[in-house]
Motif scaffolding. Structure first.
Motif, PDB file in Angstrom:
ATOM      1  N   LEU A 122       0.866  -1.176   0.000  1.00  0.00           N
ATOM      2  CA  LEU A 122       0.000   0.000   0.000  1.00  0.00           C
ATOM      3  C   LEU A 122       0.901   1.225   0.000  1.00  0.00           C
ATOM      4  CD1 LEU A 122      -2.832   1.333   0.309  1.00  0.00           C
ATOM      5  CD2 LEU A 122      -2.589   1.022   2.790  1.00  0.00           C
ATOM      6  N   VAL A 123       0.638   2.142  -0.937  1.00  0.00           N
ATOM      7  CA  VAL A 123       1.471   3.337  -1.065  1.00  0.00           C
ATOM      8  C   VAL A 123       0.572   4.570  -0.973  1.00  0.00           C
ATOM      9  CG1 VAL A 123       3.068   4.630  -2.544  1.00  0.00           C
ATOM     10  CG2 VAL A 123       3.098   2.110  -2.552  1.00  0.00           C
ATOM     11  N   PHE A 124       0.938   5.486  -0.070  1.00  0.00           N
ATOM     12  CA  PHE A 124       0.271   6.786   0.011  1.00  0.00           C
ATOM     13  C   PHE A 124       1.177   7.809  -0.648  1.00  0.00           C
ATOM     14  CE2 PHE A 124      -1.510   4.747   3.902  1.00  0.00           C
ATOM     15  CZ  PHE A 124      -2.820   4.715   3.471  1.00  0.00           C
ATOM     16  N   LEU A 125       0.583   8.626  -1.467  1.00  0.00           N
ATOM     17  CA  LEU A 125       1.319   9.617  -2.245  1.00  0.00           C
ATOM     18  C   LEU A 125       0.588  10.938  -2.099  1.00  0.00           C
ATOM     19  CD1 LEU A 125       3.537   9.907  -4.503  1.00  0.00           C
ATOM     20  CD2 LEU A 125       1.724   9.382  -6.107  1.00  0.00           C
ATOM     21  N   ASP A 126       1.165  11.872  -1.360  1.00  0.00           N
ATOM     22  CA  ASP A 126       0.532  13.159  -1.088  1.00  0.00           C
ATOM     23  C   ASP A 126       1.539  14.281  -1.338  1.00  0.00           C
ATOM     24  OD1 ASP A 126      -1.111  15.195  -0.237  1.00  0.00           O
ATOM     25  OD2 ASP A 126      -1.117  14.605   1.859  1.00  0.00           O
ATOM     26  N   PRO A 127       1.891  14.503  -2.635  1.00  0.00           N
ATOM     27  CA  PRO A 127       2.906  15.504  -2.962  1.00  0.00           C
ATOM     28  C   PRO A 127       2.357  16.925  -2.866  1.00  0.00           C
ATOM     29  CG  PRO A 127       1.944  14.651  -4.961  1.00  0.00           C
ATOM     30  CD  PRO A 127       1.338  13.857  -3.824  1.00  0.00           C
ATOM     31  N   PRO A 128       3.255  17.920  -2.829  1.00  0.00           N
ATOM     32  CA  PRO A 128       2.786  19.304  -2.967  1.00  0.00           C
ATOM     33  C   PRO A 128       1.979  19.413  -4.268  1.00  0.00           C
ATOM     34  CG  PRO A 128       5.104  19.261  -2.368  1.00  0.00           C
ATOM     35  CD  PRO A 128       4.704  17.843  -2.667  1.00  0.00           C
ATOM     36  N   TYR A 129       0.854  20.065  -4.182  1.00  0.00           N
ATOM     37  CA  TYR A 129      -0.055  20.150  -5.324  1.00  0.00           C
ATOM     38  C   TYR A 129       0.540  20.903  -6.517  1.00  0.00           C
ATOM     39  CZ  TYR A 129      -4.068  18.568  -2.466  1.00  0.00           C
ATOM     40  OH  TYR A 129      -4.944  17.852  -1.687  1.00  0.00           O
ATOM     41  N   SER A 130       0.122  20.492  -7.694  1.00  0.00           N
ATOM     42  CA  SER A 130       0.365  21.184  -8.970  1.00  0.00           C
ATOM     43  C   SER A 130       1.834  21.351  -9.354  1.00  0.00           C
ATOM     44  CB  SER A 130      -0.304  22.574  -8.963  1.00  0.00           C
ATOM     45  OG  SER A 130      -1.674  22.450  -8.733  1.00  0.00           O
ATOM     46  N   GLN A 131       2.692  20.446  -8.904  1.00  0.00           N
ATOM     47  CA  GLN A 131       4.111  20.572  -9.242  1.00  0.00           C
ATOM     48  C   GLN A 131       4.625  19.383 -10.050  1.00  0.00           C
ATOM     49  OE1 GLN A 131       6.599  21.692  -5.912  1.00  0.00           O
ATOM     50  NE2 GLN A 131       4.980  22.943  -5.032  1.00  0.00           N
ATOM     51  N   GLY A 132       3.780  18.414 -10.330  1.00  0.00           N
ATOM     52  CA  GLY A 132       4.198  17.253 -11.098  1.00  0.00           C
ATOM     53  C   GLY A 132       5.066  16.281 -10.328  1.00  0.00           C
ATOM     54  N   LEU A 133       5.178  16.463  -9.020  1.00  0.00           N
ATOM     55  CA  LEU A 133       6.060  15.621  -8.217  1.00  0.00           C
ATOM     56  C   LEU A 133       5.482  14.228  -7.993  1.00  0.00           C
ATOM     57  CD1 LEU A 133       7.252  18.247  -5.577  1.00  0.00           C
ATOM     58  CD2 LEU A 133       8.399  17.503  -7.682  1.00  0.00           C
ATOM     59  N   GLY A 134       4.161  14.117  -7.977  1.00  0.00           N
ATOM     60  CA  GLY A 134       3.530  12.810  -7.784  1.00  0.00           C
ATOM     61  C   GLY A 134       3.883  11.852  -8.903  1.00  0.00           C
ATOM     62  N   ASP A 135       3.810  12.317 -10.136  1.00  0.00           N
ATOM     63  CA  ASP A 135       4.146  11.483 -11.286  1.00  0.00           C
ATOM     64  C   ASP A 135       5.604  11.029 -11.215  1.00  0.00           C
ATOM     65  OD1 ASP A 135       3.350  10.404 -13.976  1.00  0.00           O
ATOM     66  OD2 ASP A 135       5.036  11.677 -14.583  1.00  0.00           O
ATOM     67  N   LEU A 136       6.499  11.949 -10.885  1.00  0.00           N
ATOM     68  CA  LEU A 136       7.923  11.594 -10.761  1.00  0.00           C
ATOM     69  C   LEU A 136       8.144  10.560  -9.657  1.00  0.00           C
ATOM     70  CD1 LEU A 136       9.521  15.153 -11.103  1.00  0.00           C
ATOM     71  CD2 LEU A 136       9.519  13.319 -12.818  1.00  0.00           C
ATOM     72  N   ALA A 137       7.445  10.731  -8.532  1.00  0.00           N
ATOM     73  CA  ALA A 137       7.607   9.809  -7.404  1.00  0.00           C
ATOM     74  C   ALA A 137       7.089   8.415  -7.749  1.00  0.00           C
ATOM     75  CB  ALA A 137       6.903  10.362  -6.171  1.00  0.00           C
ATOM     76  N   VAL A 138       5.930   8.346  -8.404  1.00  0.00           N
ATOM     77  CA  VAL A 138       5.372   7.036  -8.764  1.00  0.00           C
ATOM     78  C   VAL A 138       6.309   6.323  -9.729  1.00  0.00           C
ATOM     79  CG1 VAL A 138       3.515   5.893 -10.039  1.00  0.00           C
ATOM     80  CG2 VAL A 138       2.967   7.586  -8.310  1.00  0.00           C
ATOM     81  N   ARG A 139       6.800   7.035 -10.710  1.00  0.00           N
ATOM     82  CA  ARG A 139       7.714   6.427 -11.684  1.00  0.00           C
ATOM     83  C   ARG A 139       8.997   5.947 -10.996  1.00  0.00           C
ATOM     84  NH1 ARG A 139       5.918   7.365 -16.889  1.00  0.00           N
ATOM     85  NH2 ARG A 139       4.308   8.961 -17.045  1.00  0.00           N
ATOM     86  N   SER A 140       9.506   6.738 -10.072  1.00  0.00           N
ATOM     87  CA  SER A 140      10.711   6.362  -9.337  1.00  0.00           C
ATOM     88  C   SER A 140      10.469   5.118  -8.480  1.00  0.00           C
ATOM     89  CB  SER A 140      11.163   7.530  -8.456  1.00  0.00           C
ATOM     90  OG  SER A 140      12.263   7.175  -7.672  1.00  0.00           O
TER      91      SER A 140
END
Length: 189
Positions: A122-140
């Motif tokens: 189970l992975v929680f992903l709560d990046p700073p909004y509107s910076q594209g960091l979530g996509d980078l983190a998931v890919r990483s």
């Protein structure tokens, strides 16, 4: 901010105070967290929390991961590179006496590198909004072997994200300015 349910139900977590403006701390509200866990625990999916190994990326105060522990997760690894966030996170782990079931990594969630342990269910992903960091983190996380086959990923953003290859969307809900997207990693657990 408090733990909503489980063995630590009602436990008050550390106050943010003035915080660190540069830390972009924006904890998931109690209401959204309660809705999220109701969706996870009572939804059409098998219970992804009980006994899970949890990865909390952009952990901030750790409220999501601690809520999962309170509701029966086996272990949580928190990842955050902010000093203010890690201080609050360590305080909250102490308040819940969860030192034996948690790890804290000072690491940029967008460049995780290779996972040297078991992957997470189970992975929680709560990046700073509107910076594209979530996509980078998931890919990483996918590239580094952090996400187990069949794992559930909960991505919190201010707008619906596009799931990268290897993940399929299974649900999405909006709560005011927050969008929760539930994704499933390819493969079987």
């Amino acid at each position: 901010m408090r733990i909503v349910a489980g063995r630590w139900r009602g436990k008050k977590l550390a106050e943010l105070g003035a915080g660190d403006a540069g830390a972009h701390l924006r904890p998931t509200t109690d209401r959204v967290r309660e809705s999220l866990f109701n969706l996870l625990m009572n939804g059409r999916h098998a219970d992804p929390v009980t006994g899970a190994r949890v990865l909390d990326l952009f952990a901030g105060t750790g409220a999501l991961g601690l809520e999962a522990l309170s509701r029966g997760a086996a272990h949580v690894t928190f990842v955050d590179d902010g000093g203010a966030a890690r201080a609050l996170l360590r305080e909250n782990i102490g308040l819940c006496a969860a030192q034996g079931t948690t790890k804290v990594f000072r690491r940029d969630a967008t460049t995780l590198g290779e996972n040297r342990g078991k992957p997470f269910d189970l992975v929680f992903l709560d990046p700073p909004y509107s910076q594209g960091l979530g996509d980078l983190a998931v890919r990483s996380a996918l590239a580094g072997g952090w996400i187990a086959p069949g794992a559930m990923i909960v991505w919190e953003e201010n707008a619906p994200p596009l799931p990268p290859a290897g993940l399929s969307q299974i649900d999405q809900r909006s709560y005011g300015g927050t969008t929760l997207t539930l994704l499933r990693a390819e493969g079987t657990a």
